[in-house]
Design a protein around this motif. Structure first.
Motif, PDB file in Angstrom:
ATOM      1  N   ALA A  24      -3.039  -1.518  -1.600  1.00  0.00           N
ATOM      2  CA  ALA A  24      -3.168  -0.525  -0.536  1.00  0.00           C
ATOM      3  C   ALA A  24      -4.565  -0.522   0.067  1.00  0.00           C
ATOM      4  N   ASP A  25      -5.568  -0.825  -0.735  1.00  0.00           N
ATOM      5  CA  ASP A  25      -6.963  -0.784  -0.279  1.00  0.00           C
ATOM      6  C   ASP A  25      -7.375  -2.029   0.506  1.00  0.00           C
ATOM      7  N   CYS A  26      -6.715  -3.162   0.263  1.00  0.00           N
ATOM      8  CA  CYS A  26      -7.127  -4.428   0.875  1.00  0.00           C
ATOM      9  C   CYS A  26      -6.612  -4.538   2.315  1.00  0.00           C
ATOM     10  N   GLY A  27      -7.227  -5.439   3.075  1.00  0.00           N
ATOM     11  CA  GLY A  27      -6.734  -5.733   4.410  1.00  0.00           C
ATOM     12  C   GLY A  27      -5.437  -6.519   4.348  1.00  0.00           C
ATOM     13  N   TRP A  28      -4.591  -6.336   5.354  1.00  0.00           N
ATOM     14  CA  TRP A  28      -3.299  -7.030   5.349  1.00  0.00           C
ATOM     15  C   TRP A  28      -3.478  -8.550   5.323  1.00  0.00           C
ATOM     16  N   ASP A  29      -4.527  -9.049   6.002  1.00  0.00           N
ATOM     17  CA  ASP A  29      -4.732 -10.484   6.082  1.00  0.00           C
ATOM     18  C   ASP A  29      -5.086 -11.084   4.720  1.00  0.00           C
ATOM     19  N   TYR A  30      -5.864 -10.337   3.924  1.00  0.00           N
ATOM     20  CA  TYR A  30      -6.204 -10.826   2.580  1.00  0.00           C
ATOM     21  C   TYR A  30      -4.958 -10.880   1.701  1.00  0.00           C
ATOM     22  N   VAL A  31      -4.171  -9.821   1.719  1.00  0.00           N
ATOM     23  CA  VAL A  31      -2.953  -9.774   0.899  1.00  0.00           C
ATOM     24  C   VAL A  31      -1.990 -10.871   1.337  1.00  0.00           C
ATOM     25  N   LEU A  32      -1.832 -11.036   2.645  1.00  0.00           N
ATOM     26  CA  LEU A  32      -0.917 -12.054   3.168  1.00  0.00           C
ATOM     27  C   LEU A  32      -1.317 -13.444   2.680  1.00  0.00           C
ATOM     28  N   LEU A  38       5.861 -12.198   7.715  1.00  0.00           N
ATOM     29  CA  LEU A  38       5.200 -11.796   6.478  1.00  0.00           C
ATOM     30  C   LEU A  38       4.171 -10.701   6.747  1.00  0.00           C
ATOM     31  N   ARG A  39       3.501 -10.764   7.864  1.00  0.00           N
ATOM     32  CA  ARG A  39       2.546  -9.704   8.192  1.00  0.00           C
ATOM     33  C   ARG A  39       3.260  -8.353   8.298  1.00  0.00           C
ATOM     34  N   ARG A  40       4.414  -8.325   8.958  1.00  0.00           N
ATOM     35  CA  ARG A  40       5.150  -7.062   9.081  1.00  0.00           C
ATOM     36  C   ARG A  40       5.595  -6.556   7.710  1.00  0.00           C
ATOM     37  N   VAL A  41       5.984  -7.485   6.831  1.00  0.00           N
ATOM     38  CA  VAL A  41       6.378  -7.102   5.473  1.00  0.00           C
ATOM     39  C   VAL A  41       5.193  -6.512   4.718  1.00  0.00           C
ATOM     40  N   VAL A  42       4.050  -7.202   4.769  1.00  0.00           N
ATOM     41  CA  VAL A  42       2.852  -6.731   4.061  1.00  0.00           C
ATOM     42  C   VAL A  42       2.429  -5.362   4.573  1.00  0.00           C
ATOM     43  N   GLU A  43       2.412  -5.191   5.867  1.00  0.00           N
ATOM     44  CA  GLU A  43       1.984  -3.910   6.437  1.00  0.00           C
ATOM     45  C   GLU A  43       2.948  -2.788   6.060  1.00  0.00           C
ATOM     46  N   ALA A  44       4.246  -3.105   5.983  1.00  0.00           N
ATOM     47  CA  ALA A  44       5.218  -2.097   5.563  1.00  0.00           C
ATOM     48  C   ALA A  44       4.998  -1.713   4.100  1.00  0.00           C
ATOM     49  N   VAL A  45       4.718  -2.702   3.244  1.00  0.00           N
ATOM     50  CA  VAL A  45       4.458  -2.419   1.833  1.00  0.00           C
ATOM     51  C   VAL A  45       3.197  -1.582   1.684  1.00  0.00           C
TER      52      VAL A  45
END
Length: 213
Positions: free
Chosen positions: A85-93, A193-200
């Motif tokens: 939750a704390d990380c940027g979406w791009d890092y998680v992706l 995948l970005r939309r999935v990560v942002e939703a999570v």
């Protein structure tokens, strides 16, 4: 000689805490199943604290027939849910799918770039752009316009080398430089995948707010 009976070493086991979440209601996404696994803490001495320990965790995300996972061995004091939750979406992706890019090579994009090159060279607009070669005659432009249809069928950047003669006539001897980063289109796998990560991440942050209330 009698064989010795060797006693097998006891198996090592560790327990972890697993949380399962099912996320629904995200626009244009199927239900998302998330598994959050916390492995506890491991010793990670620092200069200022020789007894410092950091948390370890893993996330697995399933959406429709796609699955991604990532492990982090140094999350500080946070749980995997808090960390993601704390990380940027791009890092998680990038952790979920290493090396994936927002754009991919496209034969259609290459064909469009070739058309642009021909038009600008025919109109003597070379000075405004990076084309190596100069003006095209009407006949040369017509012939190239017909020949470039083959570029639509190219499926990867490496296949361009099979058409180096044509590409040289268009862009010059170093044709690969004008193509770099331009003969591309949106990578729909990346966008998805970005939309999935942002939703999570949105769901995890929402859950944290509810727990804190």
């Amino acid at each position: 000689m009698p064989t010795e009976n060797k006693v097998a070493a006891p198996l090592q086991m560790e327990r972890s805490t697993v949380t399962k979440l099912v996320i629904t209601g995200s626009p244009r996404l199927d239900p998302i199943t998330v598994f959050l696994e916390d492995f506890g803490r491991r010793a990670c001495p620092t200069e200022s604290d020789l007894n410092y320990q950091t948390a370890q965790g893993k996330i697995t995300i399933n959406c429709w027939d796609n699955s991604w996972n990532a492990y982090w061995g140094a999350m500080g004091p946070r749980t995997v849910a808090e960390f993601v939750a704390d990380c940027g979406w791009d890092y998680v992706l990038n952790c979920l799918d290493r090396g994936i890019n927002p754009t991919v090579f496209s034969g259609n994009a290459l064909h469009a770039l070739a058309k642009k090159c021909i038009v600008q060279r025919r109109r003597q607009q070379t000075g405004r752009h990076d084309w190596e070669l100069g003006e095209l005659s009407k006949g040369e432009a017509r012939e190239l316009w017909h020949d470039i249809d083959v570029l639509r069928g190219i499926e990867s950047a490496n296949e361009c080398w099979h058409h180096s003669t044509l590409l040289t006539e268009l862009f010059g001897e170093e044709w690969y430089y004008p193509l770099d980063g331009k003969a591309v289109e949106e990578n729909h796998k990346f966008t998805y995948l970005r939309r999935v990560v942002e939703a999570v991440q949105q769901a995890l942050r929402q859950e944290q707010q509810q727990l804190a209330a």
